[in-house]
Scaffold this motif. Sequence first.
Motif, PDB file in Angstrom:
ATOM      1  N   THR A  81       0.137  -1.058  -0.090  1.00 36.90           N
ATOM      2  CA  THR A  81      -0.227  -0.143   0.017  1.00 36.90           C
ATOM      3  C   THR A  81       0.865   1.381   0.115  1.00 36.90           C
ATOM      4  N   TYR A  82       0.555   2.153  -0.564  1.00 36.61           N
ATOM      5  CA  TYR A  82       0.913   3.782  -1.042  1.00 36.61           C
ATOM      6  C   TYR A  82       0.598   4.757  -0.686  1.00 36.61           C
ATOM      7  N   ALA A  83       1.203   4.996   0.415  1.00 32.92           N
ATOM      8  CA  ALA A  83       0.143   6.522   1.515  1.00 32.92           C
ATOM      9  C   ALA A  83       1.273   7.486   2.171  1.00 32.92           C
ATOM     10  N   GLY A  84       0.782   8.322   1.728  1.00 33.72           N
ATOM     11  CA  GLY A  84       1.859   9.285   2.599  1.00 33.72           C
ATOM     12  C   GLY A  84       3.028   9.438   2.861  1.00 33.72           C
ATOM     13  N   ARG A  85       3.668   8.722   1.834  1.00 30.90           N
ATOM     14  CA  ARG A  85       5.000   8.533   1.718  1.00 30.90           C
ATOM     15  C   ARG A  85       4.981   7.849   0.252  1.00 30.90           C
ATOM     16  N   GLU A  86       6.710   7.919  -0.124  1.00 35.76           N
ATOM     17  CA  GLU A  86       6.607   7.327  -0.800  1.00 35.76           C
ATOM     18  C   GLU A  86       7.029   5.787  -0.993  1.00 35.76           C
ATOM     19  N   GLU A  87       7.705   5.381   0.188  1.00 38.11           N
ATOM     20  CA  GLU A  87       7.645   3.711   0.031  1.00 38.11           C
ATOM     21  C   GLU A  87       6.781   3.284   0.324  1.00 38.11           C
ATOM     22  N   PRO A  88       6.145   1.735   0.181  1.00 38.92           N
ATOM     23  CA  PRO A  88       5.124   1.354   0.177  1.00 38.92           C
ATOM     24  C   PRO A  88       5.229   0.715   1.952  1.00 38.92           C
ATOM     25  N   PHE A  89       4.269   0.639   2.592  1.00 46.58           N
ATOM     26  CA  PHE A  89       3.811  -0.477   3.371  1.00 46.58           C
ATOM     27  C   PHE A  89       3.406  -1.766   2.781  1.00 46.58           C
ATOM     28  N   GLU A  90       3.969  -3.091   3.419  1.00 42.04           N
ATOM     29  CA  GLU A  90       3.239  -4.443   3.245  1.00 42.04           C
ATOM     30  C   GLU A  90       2.783  -4.976   4.061  1.00 42.04           C
ATOM     31  N   PHE A  91       1.308  -5.646   4.199  1.00 39.35           N
ATOM     32  CA  PHE A  91       1.575  -6.406   4.521  1.00 39.35           C
ATOM     33  C   PHE A  91       0.658  -7.825   4.469  1.00 39.35           C
ATOM     34  N   LEU A  92       1.325  -8.853   4.936  1.00 36.38           N
ATOM     35  CA  LEU A  92       1.044 -10.093   4.320  1.00 36.38           C
ATOM     36  C   LEU A  92      -0.415 -10.402   4.814  1.00 36.38           C
ATOM     37  N   TRP A  93      -1.122 -11.574   4.044  1.00 37.11           N
ATOM     38  CA  TRP A  93      -2.350 -11.992   4.007  1.00 37.11           C
ATOM     39  C   TRP A  93      -2.363 -12.783   5.407  1.00 37.11           C
ATOM     40  N   PRO A  94      -2.977 -12.510   6.353  1.00 36.98           N
ATOM     41  CA  PRO A  94      -3.537 -13.320   7.539  1.00 36.98           C
ATOM     42  C   PRO A  94      -3.068 -14.554   7.743  1.00 36.98           C
TER      43      PRO A  94
END
Length: 428
Positions: free
Chosen positions: A85-98
Amino acid sequence: MTEERTAPAVVESDVIVVGAGPGGSTTAKWLADRGLDVSLLEKSAFPRDKVCGDGLTPRATKQLIRLGVDVSEEAGWVHNIGLRTYAGREEPFEFLWPELASFPNYGLTRRRGDFDEMLARLATTAGATLYENTSASEPILDPATDRIVGVRAKDGREFRAPIVVAADGNSSRLALNMGLEKNKLRPMGVAARAYFKAPAGDSAFIESCLELWDGKPGESNLLPGYAWMFPLGDGMINVGLGTVSSTATSQKMNVREQLKTWLNGATPRQWGLDPANQVGTIGSAALPMSFNRKPAYTRGLVLVGDSAGMVSPFNGEGIPYAMEAAEMAADAIADAHARGVGGRAAEKALGGYRTRLEAEWGGYYRLGQVFVSLIERPEIMRLCTRYGLPRPTLMKFTMKLLAHLYDTSDGDWMDKTITALTKVVPSA
Protein backbone atom coordinates in the motif's frame (compact mmCIF):
# COMPACT_ATOMS: atom_id res chain seq x y z
CA MET A 1 -23.04 -29.29 -22.19
CA THR A 2 -23.62 -26.37 -24.57
CA GLU A 3 -26.97 -26.04 -26.35
CA GLU A 4 -27.30 -26.99 -30.00
CA ARG A 5 -28.91 -24.66 -32.51
CA THR A 6 -31.70 -27.22 -32.93
CA ALA A 7 -32.95 -26.34 -29.44
CA PRO A 8 -36.78 -26.25 -29.17
CA ALA A 9 -38.67 -22.96 -28.91
CA VAL A 10 -39.60 -23.83 -25.30
CA VAL A 11 -36.94 -25.25 -22.99
CA GLU A 12 -38.01 -26.85 -19.71
CA SER A 13 -35.67 -27.34 -16.75
CA ASP A 14 -35.65 -27.42 -12.96
CA VAL A 15 -33.90 -24.07 -12.59
CA ILE A 16 -32.99 -21.20 -14.92
CA VAL A 17 -29.89 -19.15 -14.11
CA VAL A 18 -29.68 -15.84 -15.98
CA GLY A 19 -26.10 -14.58 -16.30
CA ALA A 20 -22.93 -16.66 -16.56
CA GLY A 21 -20.67 -14.44 -14.50
CA PRO A 22 -18.99 -15.82 -11.36
CA GLY A 23 -22.24 -15.82 -9.36
CA GLY A 24 -24.40 -17.38 -12.08
CA SER A 25 -21.95 -20.03 -13.22
CA THR A 26 -21.12 -21.03 -9.66
CA THR A 27 -24.84 -21.30 -8.85
CA ALA A 28 -25.36 -23.48 -11.93
CA LYS A 29 -22.43 -25.69 -10.98
CA TRP A 30 -23.65 -26.24 -7.40
CA LEU A 31 -27.21 -26.89 -8.62
CA ALA A 32 -26.03 -29.44 -11.18
CA ASP A 33 -23.96 -31.14 -8.50
CA ARG A 34 -27.19 -31.51 -6.50
CA GLY A 35 -28.83 -33.33 -9.39
CA LEU A 36 -30.99 -30.55 -10.82
CA ASP A 37 -31.53 -29.84 -14.51
CA VAL A 38 -30.13 -26.32 -15.04
CA SER A 39 -30.39 -23.88 -17.96
CA LEU A 40 -27.60 -21.27 -17.78
CA LEU A 41 -28.29 -18.24 -19.99
CA GLU A 42 -25.51 -15.86 -21.06
CA LYS A 43 -26.27 -12.81 -23.22
CA SER A 44 -22.79 -12.82 -24.81
CA ALA A 45 -20.52 -15.55 -26.17
CA PHE A 46 -17.33 -16.71 -24.50
CA PRO A 47 -14.67 -15.54 -24.34
CA ARG A 48 -15.92 -12.13 -23.25
CA ASP A 49 -14.44 -9.51 -20.93
CA LYS A 50 -15.71 -7.70 -17.84
CA VAL A 51 -14.25 -4.61 -16.20
CA CYS A 52 -13.60 -5.68 -12.61
CA GLY A 53 -12.30 -8.77 -10.91
CA ASP A 54 -8.78 -9.65 -12.10
CA GLY A 55 -7.49 -9.46 -8.51
CA LEU A 56 -8.82 -12.06 -6.05
CA THR A 57 -8.26 -12.04 -2.29
CA PRO A 58 -7.99 -15.22 -0.18
CA ARG A 59 -11.77 -15.08 0.31
CA ALA A 60 -12.29 -15.72 -3.41
CA THR A 61 -9.43 -18.24 -3.49
CA LYS A 62 -11.30 -20.32 -0.91
CA GLN A 63 -14.38 -20.47 -3.12
CA LEU A 64 -12.38 -21.68 -6.11
CA ILE A 65 -10.81 -24.40 -4.01
CA ARG A 66 -14.28 -25.45 -2.80
CA LEU A 67 -15.34 -25.77 -6.44
CA GLY A 68 -12.42 -28.10 -7.10
CA VAL A 69 -10.56 -25.67 -9.36
CA ASP A 70 -6.84 -26.20 -9.80
CA VAL A 71 -5.50 -22.82 -8.65
CA SER A 72 -1.83 -23.68 -9.07
CA GLU A 73 0.53 -21.43 -10.99
CA GLU A 74 1.02 -24.29 -13.45
CA ALA A 75 -2.71 -24.00 -14.25
CA GLY A 76 -2.31 -20.34 -15.23
CA TRP A 77 -2.99 -18.54 -11.95
CA VAL A 78 -0.73 -15.81 -10.57
CA HIS A 79 -0.39 -16.01 -6.78
CA ASN A 80 0.01 -13.03 -4.46
CA ILE A 81 1.13 -13.08 -0.83
CA GLY A 82 -0.41 -9.84 0.42
CA LEU A 83 -1.11 -6.18 -0.10
CA ARG A 84 1.45 -3.44 -0.75
CA THR A 85 0.00 0.00 0.00
CA TYR A 86 1.14 3.53 -0.90
CA ALA A 87 0.04 6.55 1.12
CA GLY A 88 1.71 9.41 2.96
CA ARG A 89 5.22 8.60 1.76
CA GLU A 90 7.04 7.31 -1.31
CA GLU A 91 7.96 3.91 0.13
CA PRO A 92 5.06 1.47 0.47
CA PHE A 93 3.74 -0.41 3.47
CA GLU A 94 3.53 -4.20 3.10
CA PHE A 95 0.90 -6.45 4.70
CA LEU A 96 0.89 -10.21 4.28
CA TRP A 97 -2.43 -12.00 4.04
CA PRO A 98 -3.28 -13.27 7.54
CA GLU A 99 -2.75 -16.88 8.66
CA LEU A 100 -6.28 -18.13 9.40
CA ALA A 101 -8.18 -21.35 9.85
CA SER A 102 -11.02 -20.14 7.59
CA PHE A 103 -9.09 -18.92 4.54
CA PRO A 104 -5.88 -19.68 2.62
CA ASN A 105 -3.01 -17.22 3.00
CA TYR A 106 -2.69 -16.28 -0.67
CA GLY A 107 -4.70 -14.51 -3.31
CA LEU A 108 -4.86 -14.92 -7.08
CA THR A 109 -4.99 -12.90 -10.26
CA ARG A 110 -6.37 -13.93 -13.62
CA ARG A 111 -7.94 -12.04 -16.49
CA ARG A 112 -11.68 -11.78 -16.04
CA GLY A 113 -12.59 -13.07 -19.49
CA ASP A 114 -10.61 -16.26 -18.93
CA PHE A 115 -11.90 -16.56 -15.35
CA ASP A 116 -15.59 -16.32 -16.29
CA GLU A 117 -15.32 -18.81 -19.14
CA MET A 118 -13.52 -21.28 -16.87
CA LEU A 119 -16.40 -21.13 -14.36
CA ALA A 120 -19.05 -21.46 -17.09
CA ARG A 121 -17.31 -24.55 -18.50
CA LEU A 122 -17.08 -25.93 -14.97
CA ALA A 123 -20.86 -25.64 -14.73
CA THR A 124 -21.41 -27.44 -18.03
CA THR A 125 -19.03 -30.22 -17.01
CA ALA A 126 -21.18 -30.69 -13.90
CA GLY A 127 -24.24 -31.06 -16.14
CA ALA A 128 -25.72 -27.60 -16.63
CA THR A 129 -26.68 -26.56 -20.18
CA LEU A 130 -25.15 -23.26 -21.30
CA TYR A 131 -27.05 -21.08 -23.77
CA GLU A 132 -24.71 -18.40 -25.12
CA ASN A 133 -25.91 -15.34 -27.07
CA THR A 134 -29.18 -15.67 -25.16
CA SER A 135 -30.47 -12.44 -23.67
CA ALA A 136 -33.37 -12.84 -21.26
CA SER A 137 -35.62 -9.92 -22.15
CA GLU A 138 -38.49 -10.41 -19.68
CA PRO A 139 -39.88 -12.72 -17.01
CA ILE A 140 -42.80 -15.04 -17.70
CA LEU A 141 -45.31 -14.78 -14.83
CA ASP A 142 -48.06 -17.14 -13.78
CA PRO A 143 -51.16 -14.88 -13.85
CA ALA A 144 -52.81 -16.87 -11.06
CA THR A 145 -49.94 -16.56 -8.57
CA ASP A 146 -47.78 -13.72 -9.96
CA ARG A 147 -44.77 -16.04 -9.59
CA ILE A 148 -42.03 -16.17 -12.17
CA VAL A 149 -42.19 -19.41 -14.14
CA GLY A 150 -39.61 -18.67 -16.80
CA VAL A 151 -37.98 -16.07 -19.01
CA ARG A 152 -38.40 -15.03 -22.61
CA ALA A 153 -35.30 -14.47 -24.75
CA LYS A 154 -35.00 -11.66 -27.29
CA ASP A 155 -35.02 -14.22 -30.12
CA GLY A 156 -38.43 -15.51 -29.01
CA ARG A 157 -37.38 -18.68 -27.22
CA GLU A 158 -38.96 -19.40 -23.87
CA PHE A 159 -37.17 -21.02 -20.94
CA ARG A 160 -39.48 -22.45 -18.29
CA ALA A 161 -38.68 -23.49 -14.72
CA PRO A 162 -40.35 -23.17 -11.30
CA ILE A 163 -37.36 -21.24 -9.92
CA VAL A 164 -35.28 -18.57 -11.69
CA VAL A 165 -31.94 -17.18 -10.50
CA ALA A 166 -31.16 -13.58 -11.46
CA ALA A 167 -27.38 -13.30 -11.68
CA ASP A 168 -27.62 -10.64 -14.36
CA GLY A 169 -25.63 -7.88 -12.70
CA ASN A 170 -26.19 -4.41 -11.32
CA SER A 171 -28.98 -3.42 -13.72
CA SER A 172 -30.78 -6.81 -13.35
CA ARG A 173 -33.58 -6.50 -15.85
CA LEU A 174 -35.33 -9.50 -14.32
CA ALA A 175 -35.41 -7.98 -10.85
CA LEU A 176 -36.61 -4.63 -12.19
CA ASN A 177 -39.38 -6.25 -14.22
CA MET A 178 -40.58 -7.96 -11.05
CA GLY A 179 -40.72 -4.66 -9.18
CA LEU A 180 -37.46 -4.91 -7.26
CA GLU A 181 -35.88 -1.47 -7.32
CA LYS A 182 -32.46 -0.56 -5.92
CA ASN A 183 -32.27 1.26 -2.60
CA LYS A 184 -30.55 4.52 -3.52
CA LEU A 185 -29.66 5.19 0.10
CA ARG A 186 -27.15 2.33 0.12
CA PRO A 187 -23.49 2.89 -0.84
CA MET A 188 -22.63 2.77 -4.52
CA GLY A 189 -19.16 2.44 -5.96
CA VAL A 190 -17.85 3.00 -9.45
CA ALA A 191 -14.57 1.75 -10.89
CA ALA A 192 -12.47 2.08 -14.02
CA ARG A 193 -9.45 0.13 -15.21
CA ALA A 194 -6.89 -0.18 -17.99
CA TYR A 195 -4.18 -2.71 -18.85
CA PHE A 196 -0.49 -1.88 -19.10
CA LYS A 197 2.79 -3.57 -19.82
CA ALA A 198 4.98 -2.62 -16.86
CA PRO A 199 7.77 -4.00 -14.63
CA ALA A 200 5.33 -4.37 -11.73
CA GLY A 201 3.55 -7.11 -13.66
CA ASP A 202 5.60 -9.75 -11.86
CA SER A 203 5.05 -8.44 -8.32
CA ALA A 204 4.29 -10.94 -5.53
CA PHE A 205 1.78 -8.46 -4.07
CA ILE A 206 -1.40 -6.87 -5.26
CA GLU A 207 -0.90 -3.16 -4.69
CA SER A 208 -3.01 -0.16 -3.78
CA CYS A 209 -2.71 3.59 -3.48
CA LEU A 210 -4.92 5.09 -0.77
CA GLU A 211 -4.31 8.74 -1.62
CA LEU A 212 -6.59 9.27 -4.56
CA TRP A 213 -6.40 12.90 -5.69
CA ASP A 214 -8.70 14.45 -8.27
CA GLY A 215 -5.87 16.63 -9.56
CA LYS A 216 -2.31 17.45 -8.54
CA PRO A 217 -1.26 15.43 -5.45
CA GLY A 218 -1.37 17.52 -2.27
CA GLU A 219 -3.04 20.44 -4.03
CA SER A 220 -6.45 19.01 -4.95
CA ASN A 221 -9.28 17.03 -3.38
CA LEU A 222 -8.68 13.68 -1.69
CA LEU A 223 -11.35 11.26 -2.88
CA PRO A 224 -12.98 8.34 -1.01
CA GLY A 225 -11.64 5.15 -2.55
CA TYR A 226 -8.36 3.78 -3.79
CA ALA A 227 -6.34 2.87 -6.86
CA TRP A 228 -4.97 -0.60 -7.50
CA MET A 229 -2.42 -2.57 -9.43
CA PHE A 230 -2.99 -6.28 -10.03
CA PRO A 231 -0.02 -8.20 -11.51
CA LEU A 232 -1.16 -10.63 -14.19
CA GLY A 233 2.20 -12.23 -15.01
CA ASP A 234 4.30 -11.81 -18.16
CA GLY A 235 4.75 -8.10 -17.38
CA MET A 236 1.03 -7.26 -17.69
CA ILE A 237 -0.89 -5.36 -15.01
CA ASN A 238 -4.45 -4.25 -14.39
CA VAL A 239 -4.44 -0.66 -13.12
CA GLY A 240 -7.56 1.10 -12.00
CA LEU A 241 -9.33 3.10 -9.37
CA GLY A 242 -12.61 2.95 -7.55
CA THR A 243 -14.53 5.54 -5.58
CA VAL A 244 -17.53 5.12 -3.33
CA SER A 245 -20.38 7.29 -2.11
CA SER A 246 -22.59 6.66 0.89
CA THR A 247 -25.67 6.84 -1.34
CA ALA A 248 -26.26 6.18 -5.02
CA THR A 249 -27.77 9.66 -5.41
CA SER A 250 -24.44 11.30 -4.49
CA GLN A 251 -22.41 9.46 -7.13
CA LYS A 252 -21.46 12.14 -9.69
CA MET A 253 -17.87 11.49 -10.76
CA ASN A 254 -16.81 10.65 -14.31
CA VAL A 255 -14.55 7.82 -13.22
CA ARG A 256 -12.97 7.26 -16.64
CA GLU A 257 -11.80 10.86 -16.79
CA GLN A 258 -10.60 10.60 -13.20
CA LEU A 259 -8.52 7.53 -14.07
CA LYS A 260 -6.94 9.41 -16.99
CA THR A 261 -6.09 12.33 -14.68
CA TRP A 262 -4.63 10.02 -12.06
CA LEU A 263 -2.59 8.04 -14.59
CA ASN A 264 -1.08 11.26 -15.90
CA GLY A 265 0.39 12.48 -12.65
CA ALA A 266 -0.29 10.60 -9.43
CA THR A 267 0.64 6.93 -9.85
CA PRO A 268 3.35 5.39 -7.62
CA ARG A 269 6.75 5.65 -9.30
CA GLN A 270 7.42 1.97 -8.55
CA TRP A 271 4.65 0.83 -10.86
CA GLY A 272 6.63 2.13 -13.83
CA LEU A 273 3.61 3.20 -15.84
CA ASP A 274 4.19 4.70 -19.26
CA PRO A 275 1.15 5.93 -21.23
CA ALA A 276 2.72 4.46 -24.34
CA ASN A 277 2.47 0.99 -22.78
CA GLN A 278 -1.29 1.04 -22.23
CA VAL A 279 -2.97 -1.97 -23.82
CA GLY A 280 -6.56 -1.45 -24.98
CA THR A 281 -9.04 1.10 -23.71
CA ILE A 282 -10.36 2.15 -20.30
CA GLY A 283 -13.42 0.31 -19.03
CA SER A 284 -15.73 1.21 -16.15
CA ALA A 285 -18.50 -0.38 -14.10
CA ALA A 286 -20.84 0.31 -11.18
CA LEU A 287 -20.38 -1.52 -7.87
CA PRO A 288 -23.72 -2.06 -6.07
CA MET A 289 -23.15 -2.46 -2.33
CA SER A 290 -24.70 -3.48 1.00
CA PHE A 291 -27.71 -5.45 -0.25
CA ASN A 292 -28.99 -2.47 -2.22
CA ARG A 293 -31.75 -4.56 -3.78
CA LYS A 294 -34.06 -6.63 -1.59
CA PRO A 295 -35.49 -9.16 -1.02
CA ALA A 296 -32.99 -11.71 -2.28
CA TYR A 297 -35.85 -14.14 -2.78
CA THR A 298 -39.44 -13.45 -3.81
CA ARG A 299 -42.11 -15.16 -5.94
CA GLY A 300 -39.81 -17.77 -7.44
CA LEU A 301 -36.95 -15.35 -8.15
CA VAL A 302 -33.57 -15.74 -6.40
CA LEU A 303 -31.00 -12.92 -6.59
CA VAL A 304 -27.28 -13.70 -6.59
CA GLY A 305 -24.31 -11.33 -6.76
CA ASP A 306 -24.54 -7.78 -8.12
CA SER A 307 -28.26 -8.13 -8.82
CA ALA A 308 -28.75 -8.05 -5.03
CA GLY A 309 -25.96 -5.52 -4.31
CA MET A 310 -23.56 -7.99 -2.71
CA VAL A 311 -20.40 -5.90 -3.19
CA SER A 312 -18.49 -5.09 0.00
CA PRO A 313 -18.60 -1.38 0.91
CA PHE A 314 -15.22 -1.79 2.61
CA ASN A 315 -13.16 -2.69 -0.46
CA GLY A 316 -15.40 -2.95 -3.53
CA GLU A 317 -14.96 -6.71 -3.77
CA GLY A 318 -17.89 -8.63 -5.22
CA ILE A 319 -16.73 -11.94 -6.69
CA PRO A 320 -16.29 -13.94 -3.46
CA TYR A 321 -19.70 -12.83 -2.18
CA ALA A 322 -21.37 -13.79 -5.45
CA MET A 323 -19.72 -17.21 -5.28
CA GLU A 324 -20.58 -17.75 -1.61
CA ALA A 325 -24.18 -16.67 -2.22
CA ALA A 326 -24.28 -19.11 -5.15
CA GLU A 327 -23.74 -22.06 -2.85
CA MET A 328 -26.28 -20.74 -0.32
CA ALA A 329 -28.81 -20.31 -3.12
CA ALA A 330 -28.14 -23.81 -4.46
CA ASP A 331 -28.70 -25.26 -0.98
CA ALA A 332 -32.06 -23.48 -0.65
CA ILE A 333 -33.21 -24.31 -4.20
CA ALA A 334 -32.29 -28.00 -3.93
CA ASP A 335 -34.10 -28.16 -0.60
CA ALA A 336 -37.16 -26.49 -2.12
CA HIS A 337 -37.24 -28.99 -4.99
CA ALA A 338 -37.02 -31.86 -2.54
CA ARG A 339 -39.95 -30.42 -0.54
CA GLY A 340 -42.06 -29.73 -3.63
CA VAL A 341 -41.69 -26.35 -5.31
CA GLY A 342 -44.66 -24.07 -4.79
CA GLY A 343 -45.69 -25.52 -1.46
CA ARG A 344 -45.38 -23.82 1.91
CA ALA A 345 -42.45 -25.99 2.98
CA ALA A 346 -40.52 -25.15 -0.20
CA GLU A 347 -41.20 -21.44 0.30
CA LYS A 348 -39.77 -21.74 3.81
CA ALA A 349 -36.59 -23.22 2.35
CA LEU A 350 -36.26 -20.43 -0.21
CA GLY A 351 -36.99 -17.76 2.39
CA GLY A 352 -34.16 -19.25 4.43
CA TYR A 353 -31.76 -18.04 1.74
CA ARG A 354 -32.60 -14.43 2.64
CA THR A 355 -32.17 -15.13 6.34
CA ARG A 356 -28.84 -16.84 5.81
CA LEU A 357 -27.46 -13.97 3.73
CA GLU A 358 -28.32 -11.42 6.38
CA ALA A 359 -26.91 -13.60 9.16
CA GLU A 360 -23.64 -14.02 7.25
CA TRP A 361 -23.03 -10.48 5.99
CA GLY A 362 -25.74 -8.15 7.27
CA GLY A 363 -23.76 -6.78 10.23
CA TYR A 364 -20.54 -6.60 8.26
CA TYR A 365 -22.19 -4.63 5.47
CA ARG A 366 -23.77 -2.29 8.02
CA LEU A 367 -20.31 -1.54 9.45
CA GLY A 368 -19.20 -0.92 5.88
CA GLN A 369 -21.87 1.72 5.43
CA VAL A 370 -20.50 3.54 8.48
CA PHE A 371 -16.98 3.22 7.07
CA VAL A 372 -18.03 4.76 3.75
CA SER A 373 -19.74 7.69 5.45
CA LEU A 374 -16.50 8.42 7.32
CA ILE A 375 -14.03 8.17 4.42
CA GLU A 376 -16.19 10.48 2.31
CA ARG A 377 -14.77 13.25 4.48
CA PRO A 378 -11.27 14.23 3.22
CA GLU A 379 -10.01 15.14 6.72
CA ILE A 380 -10.79 11.59 7.93
CA MET A 381 -8.92 10.09 4.98
CA ARG A 382 -5.86 12.25 5.75
CA LEU A 383 -5.88 11.17 9.40
CA CYS A 384 -6.16 7.51 8.43
CA THR A 385 -3.30 7.56 5.96
CA ARG A 386 -1.02 9.81 8.03
CA TYR A 387 -1.44 8.26 11.47
CA GLY A 388 -2.92 4.82 10.86
CA LEU A 389 -0.65 3.19 8.28
CA PRO A 390 2.62 3.46 10.29
CA ARG A 391 1.07 1.45 13.19
CA PRO A 392 1.45 -2.27 12.38
CA THR A 393 -1.04 -3.60 14.94
CA LEU A 394 -3.73 -1.13 13.94
CA MET A 395 -3.18 -1.84 10.25
CA LYS A 396 -3.28 -5.60 10.75
CA PHE A 397 -6.66 -5.15 12.42
CA THR A 398 -7.83 -2.79 9.68
CA MET A 399 -6.69 -5.12 6.92
CA LYS A 400 -8.61 -8.03 8.45
CA LEU A 401 -11.71 -5.85 8.65
CA LEU A 402 -11.48 -4.32 5.19
CA ALA A 403 -10.61 -7.59 3.45
CA HIS A 404 -13.20 -9.56 5.47
CA LEU A 405 -10.54 -12.05 6.47
CA TYR A 406 -10.92 -13.18 10.06
CA ASP A 407 -11.92 -16.33 11.95
CA THR A 408 -15.39 -16.10 13.45
CA SER A 409 -14.58 -18.76 16.06
CA ASP A 410 -11.32 -19.54 17.90
CA GLY A 411 -9.57 -16.53 16.34
CA ASP A 412 -7.27 -14.01 17.96
CA TRP A 413 -8.46 -10.88 19.78
CA MET A 414 -8.75 -9.01 16.51
CA ASP A 415 -10.97 -11.70 14.99
CA LYS A 416 -13.14 -11.80 18.11
CA THR A 417 -13.50 -8.02 18.18
CA ILE A 418 -14.56 -7.79 14.53
CA THR A 419 -16.95 -10.72 14.91
CA ALA A 420 -18.52 -9.11 17.97
CA LEU A 421 -18.97 -5.80 16.14
CA THR A 422 -20.78 -7.50 13.25
CA LYS A 423 -23.16 -9.17 15.71
CA VAL A 424 -24.20 -6.09 17.68
CA VAL A 425 -25.10 -3.82 14.75
CA PRO A 426 -28.39 -4.21 12.87
CA SER A 427 -28.29 -6.01 9.53
CA ALA A 428 -27.84 -3.93 6.38
